[in-house]
Design an enzyme around this catalytic site. Sequence first.
Site, PDB file in Angstrom:
ATOM      1  N   ASP A  10       0.792  -1.238   0.000  1.00 29.50           N
ATOM      2  CA  ASP A  10       0.000   0.000   0.000  1.00 29.50           C
ATOM      3  C   ASP A  10       0.825   1.290   0.000  1.00 29.50           C
ATOM      4  O   ASP A  10       0.544   2.210   0.791  1.00 29.50           O
ATOM      5  CB  ASP A  10      -0.967   0.006   1.194  1.00 29.50           C
ATOM      6  CG  ASP A  10      -1.957  -1.159   1.162  1.00 29.50           C
ATOM      7  OD1 ASP A  10      -1.863  -1.998   0.258  1.00 29.50           O
ATOM      8  OD2 ASP A  10      -2.815  -1.231   2.056  1.00 29.50           O
ATOM      9  N   LYS A 111      -7.125  -4.952  -2.885  1.00 27.68           N
ATOM     10  CA  LYS A 111      -7.861  -5.465  -1.728  1.00 27.68           C
ATOM     11  C   LYS A 111      -8.826  -4.393  -1.240  1.00 27.68           C
ATOM     12  O   LYS A 111      -8.642  -3.214  -1.552  1.00 27.68           O
ATOM     13  CB  LYS A 111      -6.888  -5.871  -0.608  1.00 27.68           C
ATOM     14  CG  LYS A 111      -6.071  -4.706  -0.090  1.00 27.68           C
ATOM     15  CD  LYS A 111      -4.979  -5.205   0.828  1.00 27.68           C
ATOM     16  CE  LYS A 111      -4.183  -4.045   1.366  1.00 27.68           C
ATOM     17  NZ  LYS A 111      -4.972  -3.099   2.155  1.00 27.68           N
ATOM     18  N   CYS A 156      -2.056  -2.752   7.602  1.00 28.07           N
ATOM     19  CA  CYS A 156      -1.896  -3.628   6.430  1.00 28.07           C
ATOM     20  C   CYS A 156      -0.590  -4.405   6.425  1.00 28.07           C
ATOM     21  O   CYS A 156      -0.568  -5.564   6.008  1.00 28.07           O
ATOM     22  CB  CYS A 156      -2.134  -2.831   5.163  1.00 28.07           C
ATOM     23  SG  CYS A 156      -3.878  -2.314   5.093  1.00 28.07           S
TER      24      CYS A 156
HETATM   25  C1  VGL Z   1      -4.749   0.693   5.731  1.00 28.62           C
HETATM   26  C2  VGL Z   1      -6.252   1.603   7.199  1.00 28.62           C
HETATM   27  C3  VGL Z   1      -7.259   1.486   6.263  1.00 28.62           C
HETATM   28  C4  VGL Z   1      -3.335   0.271   5.464  1.00 28.62           C
HETATM   29  C5  VGL Z   1      -5.745   0.564   4.792  1.00 28.62           C
HETATM   30  O1  VGL Z   1      -2.939   0.201   4.281  1.00 28.62           O
HETATM   31  O2  VGL Z   1      -2.623   0.009   6.455  1.00 28.62           O
HETATM   32  N1  VGL Z   1      -5.020   1.195   6.934  1.00 28.62           N
HETATM   33  N2  VGL Z   1      -6.985   0.956   5.061  1.00 28.62           N
END
Ligand code: VGL
Length: 213
Positions: A10, A111, A156
Amino acid sequence: MKHRALLLVDLQNDFCAGGALAVPEGDSTLDVANALIDWSKARGEAVLASQDWHPADHGSFASQHGVEPFSQGLLDGLPQTFWPDHCVQNSTGAQLHPLLNQAAISALFHKGENPEIDSYSAFFDNGQRQKTALDAWLRTHAIAELTVLGLATDYCVKFTVLDALKLGYQVNVITDGCRGVNIQAGDSAQAFMDMAGAGATLYTLADWLETQA
Ligand code: VGL
Ligand code: ZN
């Protein structure tokens, strides 16, 4: 021959400076990521990335429930932190950061597409109900070991690493290539301890380059 891959979690605009869910110092992961991308490519190892990829009405968004961002509640029976709207499919915020060497990425895994459930791990949703294509891709390519870094340490990255270990992968985490949200001070430190306790090996980039030479 057992193979290894680099997994970038991410590294998206919304988790970096100026983004909707900016992680403190999130941008400082990018130099570490690019250094490891070069290192991995030089060894012929695959570079993979995950991307948080939500519909605009995703149930993890505080805006959908009229509650404050970072408050806690339930989503479809599971404990949920409600987030600012982030990583909406096809938005600029959802794009991988422009400073990341994206040309080197061989496969990208989305995702968080199901509005009913959040998905921190790049392998499964938070209820372990559905799987992404990541595990099958790794098995097809005979990859048994993953080196992981990215955002956010306490969400994540942590859940991706814990699932990878449960699925039987050997996992290395590059700590300075990760940054956390830290809703509570110490959440990221705890996440690193949880990952190490579950069997991951933690390295700084410098440790990695020195020990893997
Ligand atoms: C994430 C919070 C919400 C992450 C993704 O990538 O850690 N954290 N969505
Ligand atoms: Zn998300």
